[in-house]
Design a protein around this motif. Structure first.
Motif, mmCIF file in Angstrom:
data_model
loop_
_atom_site.group_PDB
_atom_site.id
_atom_site.type_symbol
_atom_site.label_atom_id
_atom_site.label_comp_id
_atom_site.label_asym_id
_atom_site.label_seq_id
_atom_site.Cartn_x
_atom_site.Cartn_y
_atom_site.Cartn_z
ATOM 1 N N GLU A 404 -11.498 -7.601 3.754
ATOM 2 C CA GLU A 404 -11.093 -6.240 3.434
ATOM 3 C C GLU A 404 -10.232 -6.295 2.195
ATOM 4 O O GLU A 404 -9.406 -7.203 2.034
ATOM 5 N N GLY A 405 -10.417 -5.313 1.311
ATOM 6 C CA GLY A 405 -9.617 -5.262 0.093
ATOM 7 C C GLY A 405 -8.134 -5.166 0.398
ATOM 8 O O GLY A 405 -7.726 -4.598 1.406
ATOM 9 N N PRO A 406 -7.297 -5.722 -0.490
ATOM 10 C CA PRO A 406 -5.871 -5.835 -0.198
ATOM 11 C C PRO A 406 -5.053 -4.584 -0.468
ATOM 12 O O PRO A 406 -3.856 -4.584 -0.221
ATOM 13 N N ASN A 407 -5.646 -3.541 -1.010
ATOM 14 C CA ASN A 407 -4.836 -2.404 -1.404
ATOM 15 C C ASN A 407 -4.828 -1.335 -0.338
ATOM 16 O O ASN A 407 -5.137 -1.596 0.810
ATOM 17 N N THR A 408 -4.466 -0.092 -0.714
ATOM 18 C CA THR A 408 -4.248 1.027 0.203
ATOM 19 C C THR A 408 -2.797 1.465 -0.017
ATOM 20 O O THR A 408 -2.040 0.795 -0.705
ATOM 21 N N THR A 409 -2.391 2.571 0.596
ATOM 22 C CA THR A 409 -0.989 2.969 0.561
ATOM 23 C C THR A 409 -0.642 3.634 1.885
ATOM 24 O O THR A 409 -1.526 4.100 2.612
ATOM 25 N N HIS A 410 0.652 3.638 2.197
ATOM 26 C CA HIS A 410 1.105 4.248 3.443
ATOM 27 C C HIS A 410 2.323 5.115 3.171
ATOM 28 O O HIS A 410 3.183 4.774 2.350
ATOM 29 N N LEU A 411 2.397 6.246 3.878
ATOM 30 C CA LEU A 411 3.557 7.121 3.794
ATOM 31 C C LEU A 411 3.984 7.528 5.194
ATOM 32 O O LEU A 411 3.168 7.596 6.121
ATOM 33 N N THR A 412 5.282 7.758 5.328
ATOM 34 C CA THR A 412 5.846 8.137 6.616
ATOM 35 C C THR A 412 6.806 9.292 6.402
ATOM 36 O O THR A 412 7.629 9.245 5.487
ATOM 37 N N VAL A 413 6.689 10.317 7.248
ATOM 38 C CA VAL A 413 7.470 11.546 7.062
ATOM 39 C C VAL A 413 7.987 12.027 8.412
ATOM 40 O O VAL A 413 7.286 11.935 9.428
ATOM 41 N N ALA A 414 9.209 12.545 8.420
ATOM 42 C CA ALA A 414 9.749 13.247 9.586
ATOM 43 C C ALA A 414 10.434 14.513 9.103
ATOM 44 O O ALA A 414 10.950 14.560 7.983
ATOM 45 N N ASP A 415 10.431 15.552 9.922
ATOM 46 C CA ASP A 415 11.098 16.797 9.526
ATOM 47 C C ASP A 415 12.286 17.090 10.432
ATOM 48 O O ASP A 415 12.582 16.344 11.372
ATOM 49 N N ALA A 416 12.970 18.180 10.136
ATOM 50 C CA ALA A 416 14.203 18.506 10.845
ATOM 51 C C ALA A 416 13.973 18.788 12.323
ATOM 52 O O ALA A 416 14.855 18.563 13.156
ATOM 53 N N GLU A 417 12.782 19.289 12.665
ATOM 54 C CA GLU A 417 12.475 19.600 14.064
ATOM 55 C C GLU A 417 12.085 18.362 14.868
ATOM 56 O O GLU A 417 12.015 18.410 16.090
ATOM 57 N N GLY A 418 11.790 17.291 14.183
ATOM 58 C CA GLY A 418 11.413 16.067 14.875
ATOM 59 C C GLY A 418 9.937 15.753 14.844
ATOM 60 O O GLY A 418 9.497 14.782 15.461
ATOM 61 N N ASP A 419 9.122 16.546 14.134
ATOM 62 C CA ASP A 419 7.725 16.165 13.923
ATOM 63 C C ASP A 419 7.681 14.922 13.035
ATOM 64 O O ASP A 419 8.508 14.764 12.125
ATOM 65 N N VAL A 420 6.704 14.067 13.279
ATOM 66 C CA VAL A 420 6.585 12.813 12.529
ATOM 67 C C VAL A 420 5.134 12.607 12.131
ATOM 68 O O VAL A 420 4.218 12.892 12.912
ATOM 69 N N VAL A 421 4.914 12.098 10.924
ATOM 70 C CA VAL A 421 3.584 11.717 10.453
ATOM 71 C C VAL A 421 3.628 10.289 9.949
ATOM 72 O O VAL A 421 4.524 9.911 9.191
ATOM 73 N N SER A 422 2.651 9.507 10.389
ATOM 74 C CA SER A 422 2.409 8.168 9.858
ATOM 75 C C SER A 422 0.984 8.181 9.312
ATOM 76 O O SER A 422 0.026 8.350 10.066
ATOM 77 N N TYR A 423 0.836 8.017 7.999
ATOM 78 C CA TYR A 423 -0.441 8.287 7.329
ATOM 79 C C TYR A 423 -0.775 7.145 6.376
ATOM 80 O O TYR A 423 -0.023 6.867 5.440
ATOM 81 N N THR A 424 -1.898 6.494 6.622
ATOM 82 C CA THR A 424 -2.392 5.438 5.742
ATOM 83 C C THR A 424 -3.676 5.919 5.085
ATOM 84 O O THR A 424 -4.582 6.392 5.765
#
Length: 597
Positions: A404-424
């Motif tokens: 598998e290729g070595p690249n890609t990117t990842h971001l992680t976000v949370a908001d004030a209400e406590g929702d969370v996203v983990s997105y690759t």
């Protein structure tokens, strides 16, 4: 069950002037925002590899957007500043925690093979074509899933519409970003093939030369593409003029006739684009040290492989053993889990994938008992049978590790209400296929090269061979960890198949070894994927434990860098920690809405 002091006070976590910059109106030729590996405070958190993207995400949160809105805005910005890793020409996996319902849900935005694809997609005269020729071709391009992922994520969980969250990235593409050393190096690594495509050359080699560090790179074509998506929605991509241009680039690659390069066409059609759907599916879920660990289910192998490895490690008190034994157990658990991943995981729409069985603790115990304190398992380890676990059934197997290729990117976000996203998200190889869609400003992926060209293990079924409409197996591992039904932390990483081991090492470093999240991310890394030699960073090999591991039987192969993780964590007092890399890829960018160390 081993009791774990997971909700740590983390006094050592907060150090230095770790605050997020205030987002202000940018000048016409803006300087690069500062990078920070850690930030602590209230109101939500954003962590990515890029400071422009992180600032845009924080600004969306400040304007009343939630975690889903900010995640899409960050991803769109990364399509500008990290175009060799991600963009609308690729796909990815979106994991979302909803604080109102307590549910974790996922979107599978993985690319699909065209309807014309068959098992022999990458064979000529019965033999696999050269891998680099498959990468730089229309043949390796899958139907992109990223625009549909953004649309569906906003529809299901967002407060803002697509036009609102795309506007900052459109503006960034028009005014440009400051080229750093990492971007220049990545361009240099791709220079030869980029020159073969006029649209790629004109965009990334301005004036025919490598972009200078400190110069500003603008992408007005991508800005116009984002504007079209904002005005006409994703229909402009999947059933409109953007998609028509994309299909032309795949089926008749816009290669310079003077280039000495074989560039095979693909067989994608506009019908393939029209029929694309992102899939809403249940996440994988295991319990580990009384925590709930959620990940991405197949066709990604991230959730099952990280989950199986954690289940294998559950029987060892990793906090009590010395560092050598911790690393030994981590490497061996990775080895057996990859053996099972390679045999059993593919697109569940096309083959029987035993997701529940792979994540069953009894199966993990039957595999974990193979691991001993004073020796390594011979490689490649034979896969186990999750349908009929046999305790300590050892054995070697033939076969090669899929690439598998070595690249890609990842971001992680949370908001004030406590929702969370983990997105690759990804376009696969660094620079994807190398093909920029003329007039559109984005690179096409080469994700279909994640398929096995031929069966990995001779004589055994391979669930990851190509097929019409099929999604290639991925190692992307966006992860969310809950404690008592509320978010504790979320993280992920780029790195191809090393994503799995990076996430596993970071999780165990944080949850078992007592490291802060930023320190767990910064730890020297090694990646064992059921092969004779374990890839390891120089800093890993410089540790005294490396020599002790070699005495047990581990063999290492040095590699410059593994992964580039980002994460967020909720502290007991309600503050958020955003954490990113200190050094890898030039350092990441962590920020919070209201800094409060």
């Amino acid at each position: 069950m081993l009791a774990r002091p997971v909700r740590l006070t983390l006094a050592a976590l907060v150090s230095g002037a770790l605050v997020a910059p205030t987002v202000q109106a940018a000048p016409a030729d803006p300087p690069e925002p500062p990078k920070r590996a850690e930030a602590v405070g209230y109101g939500g958190a954003v962590s990515s590899v890029d400071p422009y993207a992180t600032q845009i995400g924080l600004d969306v949160l400040r304007r009343g957007g939630n975690a889903a809105d900010a995640a899409v805005a960050v991803a769109a910005a990364l399509g500008v500043t990290e175009p060799y890793s991600a963009g609308i020409g690729g796909g990815g996996y979106f994991v979302h925690y909803d604080s109102a319902t307590g549910e974790v849900e996922t979107l599978d935005g993985r690319e699909t093979a065209p309807a014309a694809a068959r098992e022999d997609l990458f064979l000529e005269n019965g033999e696999p074509i050269p891998f680099d020729e498959a990468v730089t071709s229309g043949l390796g391009v899958g139907v992109p899933g990223t625009p549909m992922t953004w649309h569906d994520a906003l529809y299901r969980w967002g407060r803002m519409d697509l036009a609102e969250v795309l506007r900052p990235a459109e503006e960034l593409a028009r005014r440009g970003f400051v080229v750093d050393e990492t971007f220049r190096e990545q361009t240099a690594d791709n220079e030869e093939r980029f020159r073969a495509f006029p649209a790629t050359r004109d965009l990334f080699l301005p004036g025919g030369k490598l972009p200078e560090v400190g110069s500003t790179l603008r992408n007005p074509d991508l800005a116009d593409t984002y504007r079209a998506l904002a005005e006409r929605g994703v229909g402009a991509f999947y059933d409109g003029e953007i998609g028509a241009d994309l299909v032309r680039a795949v089926t008749a690659p816009p290669v310079d006739p003077a280039a000495d390069r074989t560039v095979r066409p693909g067989a994608m059609t506009t019908d393939d684009l029209r029929e694309y759907r992102a899939i809403v599916q249940d996440p994988t879920r295991i319990t580990y040290r009384e925590l709930e660990v959620y990940g991405m289910a197949p066709d990604s192998s991230g959730g099952t492989t990280v989950g199986e490895a954690l289940n294998v490690l559950e029987g060892t008190d990793l906090a009590a053993v010395d560092k050598t034994q911790y690393l030994h157990r981590f490497l061996e658990a990775s080895k057996v889990s990859f053996a099972d991943r390679n045999r059993w995981v593919g697109d569940p729409e096309f083959s029987d994938v035993p997701t529940e069985e792979l994540l069953d603790q009894d199966f993990a115990d039957s595999r974990g008992c193979l691991i001993t304190d004073d020796a390594v398992l011979p490689t490649p380890v034979a896969p186990g049978d999750p349908y009929d676990p046999q305790d300590c059934a050892a054995g070697a197997a033939e076969g090669t590790a899929p690439y598998e290729g070595p690249n890609t990117t990842h971001l992680t976000v949370a908001d004030a209400e406590g929702d969370v996203v983990s997105y690759t998200l990804t376009i696969e190889q660094t620079g994807g296929s190398g093909i920029v869609v003329p007039g559109r400003g984005f690179l096409l992926n080469n994700e279909l090269t994640d398929f096995s060209f031929t069966p990995v293990t001779p004589g055994q079924p391979d669930p990851n061979l190509p097929g019409p409409g099929k999604r290639p197996r991925s190692s992307m591992s966006p992860t969310i960890v809950l404690q008592d039904g509320e978010p504790l932390l979320a993280l992920g990483s780029p790195g191809g198949a090393t994503i799995i081991t990076t996430v596993l090492q970071s999780l165990t470093g944080r949850l078992d070894r007592g490291l802060s999240l930023v320190d767990a991310i910064a730890e020297p890394r090694a990646s064992q994927r059921n092969s004779a030699r374990t890839e390891a960073e120089p800093a890993f090999l410089a540790q005294p434990e490396a020599e002790k591991l070699q005495a047990i039987g581990h063999q290492f192969e040095e590699t410059d860098e593994i992964g580039a993780a980002t994460g967020v964590e909720r502290l007991p007092d309600g503050r958020w920690v955003a954490a990113a890399e200190r050094e890898r890829r030039g350092g990441g960018a962590a920020g919070v809405v209201v800094p409060r160390p």
